[in-house]
Design a protein around this motif. Structure first.
Motif, PDB file in Angstrom:
ATOM      1  N   TYR A 286       0.814  -1.215   0.000  1.00 61.46           N
ATOM      2  CA  TYR A 286       0.000   0.000   0.000  1.00 61.46           C
ATOM      3  C   TYR A 286       0.848   1.265   0.000  1.00 61.46           C
ATOM      4  CZ  TYR A 286      -4.355  -2.569   1.158  1.00 61.46           C
ATOM      5  OH  TYR A 286      -5.444  -3.390   1.147  1.00 61.46           O
ATOM      6  N   GLY A 287       1.980   1.211   0.690  1.00 58.95           N
ATOM      7  CA  GLY A 287       2.843   2.393   0.755  1.00 58.95           C
ATOM      8  C   GLY A 287       3.274   2.854  -0.620  1.00 58.95           C
ATOM      9  N   HIS A 288       3.574   1.906  -1.530  1.00 59.16           N
ATOM     10  CA  HIS A 288       3.932   2.253  -2.903  1.00 59.16           C
ATOM     11  C   HIS A 288       2.700   2.666  -3.700  1.00 59.16           C
ATOM     12  CE1 HIS A 288       7.519  -0.340  -1.947  1.00 59.16           C
ATOM     13  NE2 HIS A 288       8.105   0.681  -2.530  1.00 59.16           N
ATOM     14  N   LEU A 289       1.616   1.935  -3.520  1.00 61.28           N
ATOM     15  CA  LEU A 289       0.412   2.195  -4.317  1.00 61.28           C
ATOM     16  C   LEU A 289      -0.146   3.591  -4.091  1.00 61.28           C
ATOM     17  CD1 LEU A 289      -1.465  -1.206  -3.844  1.00 61.28           C
ATOM     18  CD2 LEU A 289      -0.304  -0.395  -5.896  1.00 61.28           C
ATOM     19  N   LEU A 290      -0.050   4.072  -2.850  1.00 60.32           N
ATOM     20  CA  LEU A 290      -0.637   5.358  -2.492  1.00 60.32           C
ATOM     21  C   LEU A 290       0.417   6.435  -2.276  1.00 60.32           C
ATOM     22  CD1 LEU A 290      -3.351   3.894  -0.126  1.00 60.32           C
ATOM     23  CD2 LEU A 290      -3.820   5.183  -2.218  1.00 60.32           C
ATOM     24  N   SER A 291       1.613   6.216  -2.809  1.00 62.33           N
ATOM     25  CA  SER A 291       2.713   7.149  -2.544  1.00 62.33           C
ATOM     26  C   SER A 291       2.481   8.525  -3.146  1.00 62.33           C
ATOM     27  CB  SER A 291       4.036   6.573  -3.084  1.00 62.33           C
ATOM     28  OG  SER A 291       3.948   6.357  -4.484  1.00 62.33           O
ATOM     29  N   ASP A 292       1.644   8.617  -4.194  1.00 65.65           N
ATOM     30  CA  ASP A 292       1.394   9.922  -4.803  1.00 65.65           C
ATOM     31  C   ASP A 292       0.068  10.529  -4.365  1.00 65.65           C
ATOM     32  OD1 ASP A 292      -0.211   8.112  -6.080  1.00 65.65           O
ATOM     33  OD2 ASP A 292       0.367   8.674  -8.122  1.00 65.65           O
ATOM     34  N   ASP A 293      -0.521   9.968  -3.313  1.00 63.18           N
ATOM     35  CA  ASP A 293      -1.778  10.482  -2.754  1.00 63.18           C
ATOM     36  C   ASP A 293      -1.435  11.209  -1.456  1.00 63.18           C
ATOM     37  OD1 ASP A 293      -4.196  10.845  -1.373  1.00 63.18           O
ATOM     38  OD2 ASP A 293      -5.103   9.065  -2.252  1.00 63.18           O
ATOM     39  N   SER A 294      -1.424  12.519  -1.481  1.00 63.67           N
ATOM     40  CA  SER A 294      -0.950  13.302  -0.332  1.00 63.67           C
ATOM     41  C   SER A 294      -1.767  13.042   0.927  1.00 63.67           C
ATOM     42  CB  SER A 294      -0.977  14.797  -0.672  1.00 63.67           C
ATOM     43  OG  SER A 294      -2.294  15.216  -1.017  1.00 63.67           O
ATOM     44  N   ALA A 295      -3.042  12.716   0.780  1.00 64.61           N
ATOM     45  CA  ALA A 295      -3.900  12.498   1.942  1.00 64.61           C
ATOM     46  C   ALA A 295      -3.682  11.130   2.576  1.00 64.61           C
ATOM     47  CB  ALA A 295      -5.364  12.655   1.545  1.00 64.61           C
ATOM     48  N   TRP A 296      -3.117  10.183   1.796  1.00 66.03           N
ATOM     49  CA  TRP A 296      -3.022   8.811   2.290  1.00 66.03           C
ATOM     50  C   TRP A 296      -1.605   8.255   2.301  1.00 66.03           C
ATOM     51  CZ3 TRP A 296      -6.876   5.835   4.365  1.00 66.03           C
ATOM     52  CH2 TRP A 296      -8.175   6.332   4.273  1.00 66.03           C
ATOM     53  N   ALA A 297      -0.655   8.927   1.699  1.00 60.18           N
ATOM     54  CA  ALA A 297       0.691   8.360   1.534  1.00 60.18           C
ATOM     55  C   ALA A 297       1.325   7.958   2.859  1.00 60.18           C
ATOM     56  CB  ALA A 297       1.585   9.346   0.795  1.00 60.18           C
ATOM     57  N   SER A 298       1.342   8.853   3.831  1.00 61.81           N
ATOM     58  CA  SER A 298       1.997   8.542   5.104  1.00 61.81           C
ATOM     59  C   SER A 298       1.225   7.477   5.874  1.00 61.81           C
ATOM     60  CB  SER A 298       2.148   9.809   5.949  1.00 61.81           C
ATOM     61  OG  SER A 298       0.881  10.381   6.239  1.00 61.81           O
ATOM     62  N   ARG A 299      -0.105   7.535   5.805  1.00 62.04           N
ATOM     63  CA  ARG A 299      -0.914   6.515   6.480  1.00 62.04           C
ATOM     64  C   ARG A 299      -0.678   5.142   5.856  1.00 62.04           C
ATOM     65  NH1 ARG A 299      -7.000   8.812   6.765  1.00 62.04           N
ATOM     66  NH2 ARG A 299      -7.307   6.859   7.935  1.00 62.04           N
ATOM     67  N   ALA A 300      -0.600   5.114   4.534  1.00 59.25           N
ATOM     68  CA  ALA A 300      -0.389   3.844   3.837  1.00 59.25           C
ATOM     69  C   ALA A 300       0.977   3.251   4.172  1.00 59.25           C
ATOM     70  CB  ALA A 300      -0.521   4.050   2.332  1.00 59.25           C
ATOM     71  N   GLU A 301       1.984   4.093   4.202  1.00 62.65           N
ATOM     72  CA  GLU A 301       3.331   3.611   4.514  1.00 62.65           C
ATOM     73  C   GLU A 301       3.393   3.056   5.934  1.00 62.65           C
ATOM     74  OE1 GLU A 301       7.982   5.157   4.312  1.00 62.65           O
ATOM     75  OE2 GLU A 301       6.339   6.570   3.989  1.00 62.65           O
ATOM     76  N   ALA A 302       2.776   3.760   6.878  1.00 59.77           N
ATOM     77  CA  ALA A 302       2.764   3.297   8.271  1.00 59.77           C
ATOM     78  C   ALA A 302       1.981   2.001   8.397  1.00 59.77           C
ATOM     79  CB  ALA A 302       2.164   4.380   9.169  1.00 59.77           C
ATOM     80  N   PHE A 303       0.879   1.910   7.681  1.00 57.63           N
ATOM     81  CA  PHE A 303       0.067   0.695   7.721  1.00 57.63           C
ATOM     82  C   PHE A 303       0.834  -0.501   7.187  1.00 57.63           C
ATOM     83  CE2 PHE A 303      -2.613  -2.314   5.468  1.00 57.63           C
ATOM     84  CZ  PHE A 303      -3.556  -2.643   6.416  1.00 57.63           C
ATOM     85  N   SER A 304       1.438  -0.351   6.018  1.00 61.69           N
ATOM     86  CA  SER A 304       2.153  -1.466   5.395  1.00 61.69           C
ATOM     87  C   SER A 304       3.267  -1.991   6.294  1.00 61.69           C
ATOM     88  CB  SER A 304       2.728  -1.041   4.045  1.00 61.69           C
ATOM     89  OG  SER A 304       1.697  -0.839   3.097  1.00 61.69           O
ATOM     90  N   ALA A 305       3.881  -1.096   7.052  1.00 61.23           N
ATOM     91  CA  ALA A 305       4.962  -1.504   7.949  1.00 61.23           C
ATOM     92  C   ALA A 305       4.471  -2.399   9.080  1.00 61.23           C
ATOM     93  CB  ALA A 305       5.646  -0.269   8.527  1.00 61.23           C
ATOM     94  N   LYS A 306       3.155  -2.420   9.314  1.00 58.86           N
ATOM     95  CA  LYS A 306       2.603  -3.213  10.413  1.00 58.86           C
ATOM     96  C   LYS A 306       1.968  -4.526   9.948  1.00 58.86           C
ATOM     97  CE  LYS A 306       0.034   0.221  12.038  1.00 58.86           C
ATOM     98  NZ  LYS A 306      -0.855   0.982  12.957  1.00 58.86           N
ATOM     99  N   VAL A 307       1.929  -4.751   8.639  1.00 58.54           N
ATOM    100  CA  VAL A 307       1.319  -5.980   8.111  1.00 58.54           C
ATOM    101  C   VAL A 307       2.310  -7.134   8.232  1.00 58.54           C
ATOM    102  CG1 VAL A 307       0.360  -7.097   6.068  1.00 58.54           C
ATOM    103  CG2 VAL A 307      -0.142  -4.687   6.527  1.00 58.54           C
ATOM    104  N   ARG A 308       1.836  -8.258   8.754  1.00 57.74           N
ATOM    105  CA  ARG A 308       2.659  -9.447   8.901  1.00 57.74           C
ATOM    106  C   ARG A 308       1.876 -10.677   8.462  1.00 57.74           C
ATOM    107  NH1 ARG A 308       5.685  -6.000   9.496  1.00 57.74           N
ATOM    108  NH2 ARG A 308       7.230  -5.579  11.107  1.00 57.74           N
ATOM    109  N   ASP A 309       2.506 -11.520   7.675  1.00 56.14           N
ATOM    110  CA  ASP A 309       1.908 -12.819   7.440  1.00 56.14           C
ATOM    111  C   ASP A 309       1.850 -13.559   8.770  1.00 56.14           C
ATOM    112  OD1 ASP A 309       1.191 -15.039   5.363  1.00 56.14           O
ATOM    113  OD2 ASP A 309       2.636 -15.951   6.735  1.00 56.14           O
ATOM    114  N   VAL A 310       0.821 -14.376   8.957  1.00 55.07           N
ATOM    115  CA  VAL A 310       0.639 -15.045  10.242  1.00 55.07           C
ATOM    116  C   VAL A 310       1.828 -15.935  10.590  1.00 55.07           C
ATOM    117  CG1 VAL A 310      -0.618 -17.028   9.278  1.00 55.07           C
ATOM    118  CG2 VAL A 310      -1.040 -16.314  11.654  1.00 55.07           C
ATOM    119  N   HIS A 311       2.500 -16.476   9.572  1.00 54.26           N
ATOM    120  CA  HIS A 311       3.695 -17.284   9.842  1.00 54.26           C
ATOM    121  C   HIS A 311       4.831 -16.416  10.395  1.00 54.26           C
ATOM    122  CE1 HIS A 311       1.481 -19.482   6.653  1.00 54.26           C
ATOM    123  NE2 HIS A 311       1.771 -20.528   7.391  1.00 54.26           N
TER     124      HIS A 311
END
Length: 444
Positions: A286-311
């Motif tokens: 998401y951080g890459h996908l929304l990198s050019d969206d000023s309203a969501w770029a920082s939120r997307a980057e922070a979110f993606s950093a917290k995603v973990r596969d269950v393994h």
């Protein structure tokens, strides 16, 4: 329909159109020329590329498609360009194999929406693809089909054998055995940590769309395992979809809508656990996908950093729950969006090896895609069937009694192409059975 790449150069200006009138990439996130330059055309990607394996066409290899990306900057697009990018599974095996660090994942992510915007599809193709996204990204709509999928005797599979390697055949042959109870089964919104274990805090669990509709038992097993290991598991029922299928198919706007909804629903948690390889890969992007969206770029980057596969989640903590023996020989299948896109290979194996009396075996050609690849087995059924049969044969050759696969699309694809019925389990299903001291339940 092939493209001759032998005389293609990056200079531009004189190359003929590959097919019909040229159109070229538009100004919205075209494939990055700097990333294109990283490819030195060494060919290390060829042996791991499933589409090149099937079609044996340079334009259906990663390096060939990168040349086509470069050509597109010189205003040459058309149906042939569309064909070769449609044939790409997006498995990212080339990313794993590339010694030069070419970011083909970034490039194909930029190209697919360009193709959808700039190269018209036939009316039938548009309608079929619209049906796929209108159905499979809506768990409620998939659940409504469960009574049909549960028809005794697998009528759909029988019909599929009459129309093999067609889109109709692909849809019918992949229908899994699903109980009618799947239409009403839902996870608790909050599942507390199991009593008697050290609490490890809150964690969010993404239910997915196909996963919750057709593999609700896998989601339930995943939540039980996380709770058994000390996590308080929160399982929001919305959003319905993370946008992975749309992203894989180049339907960018729809994918971004679902991405924003997912971020808003889950960003309050420190960790977001995912048990579907394709979903996890998309959410981490998401951080890459929304990198050019000023309203969501920082939120997307922070979110993606917290995603973990269950393994990854379970592999990062010491086990608390006791494992009981499961005497079973299991072949582990590497889902592409887990192994190649996320780089998660050791954790699932370590967790399975932690089950007493379970023997893990490895198939040949682990890096080669099974042919599921998002919607690939629905839009490219002949190529997908060839890859599915090859993967199923490699898994069967191990002599395993069961197969472990951490992606619903892979599970459906492999099951559809096994010549001898063999249970396909998500690793969380096996781990849950071991913790509860029961036999893993196979679908029939």
């Amino acid at each position: 329909m092939t493209a001759d790449l032998s005389n293609t150069t990056p200079s531009g200006g004189d190359e003929p159109s590959l097919h019909g009138a040229p159109s070229g990439w538009d100004a919205h996130r075209p494939p990055d020329p700097e990333l294109i330059k990283d490819c030195v055309h060494c060919g290390f990607c060829l042996t791991t590329c499933p589409s090149y394996t099937v079609f044996q066409d340079e334009a259906d290899s990663p390096r060939g498609r990168i040349v086509l990306m470069r050509v597109g900057h010189d205003d040459v697009l058309g149906e042939t360009m569309q064909t070769h990018f449609d044939r790409c599974l997006g498995c990212m095996a080339c990313v794993t194999a590339c010694p030069s660090g070419v970011q083909y994942d970034r490039l194909i992510e930029q190209v697919r929406p360009q193709i959808e915007r700039n190269v018209p599809r036939s009316r039938a193709d548009r309608a079929y693809r619209a049906l796929i996204f209108a159905l499979f990204t809506h768990p409620g709509r998939v659940r409504a089909l469960v009574p049909v999928l549960a028809v005794p005797g697998r009528l759909g599979a029988r019909i599929a054998r009459l129309v093999p390697r067609t889109r109709v055949g692909a849809l019918l042959s992949l229908a899994p055995p699903v109980s009618l109870g799947a239409t009403v089964r839902q996870l608790d919104r909050v599942t507390p940590a199991a009593p008697g274990v050290t609490p490890r805090g809150r964690i969010a669990f993404m239910q997915g769309c196909i996963q919750r509709a057709l593999f609700g038992d896998v989601n339930a097993a995943t939540v039980r395992v996380l709770a058994a290991e000390g996590f308080e598991v929160h399982s929001p029922r919305s959003p319905r979809c993370c946008g992975a299928l749309q992203l894989h198919g180049g339907v960018e706007e729809s994918a971004l809508v679902e991405a924003r909804k997912t971020i808003a629903a889950y960003e309050g948690f420190d960790t977001i656990a995912v048990n579907v390889a394709g979903c996890g890969s998309a959410m981490k992007d998401y951080g890459h996908l929304l990198s050019d969206d000023s309203a969501w770029a920082s939120r997307a980057e922070a979110f993606s950093a917290k995603v973990r596969d269950v393994h990854e989640v379970l592999g990062s903590v010491e086990p608390q729950a006791r494992r009981y023996p499961i005497p079973l020989t299991v072949a582990y299948h590497d889902a592409c969006h887990l192994a190649h896109a996320q780089g998660v290979r050791t954790q699932p194996r370590d967790l399975l090896r932690g089950i007493p009396e379970l023997t893990l075996v490895e198939p040949a050609e682990w890096e080669l895609c099974c042919g599921s690849a998002g919607i690939y087995n629905l839009t490219q059924p002949a190529a997908a069937a060839e890859l599915g049969a090859r993967k199923a044969a490699n898994l069967a050759a191990t002599g395993a009694q069961a197969i472990a696969a951490a992606n619903p699309g892979c599970a459906l694809q492999i099951t559809a192409h096994l010549s001898v019925p063999t249970p396909v389990y998500h690793p969380m299903t096996l781990l849950d059975a071991s913790i509860r001291g029961v036999r893993p339940e196979a679908r029939t």
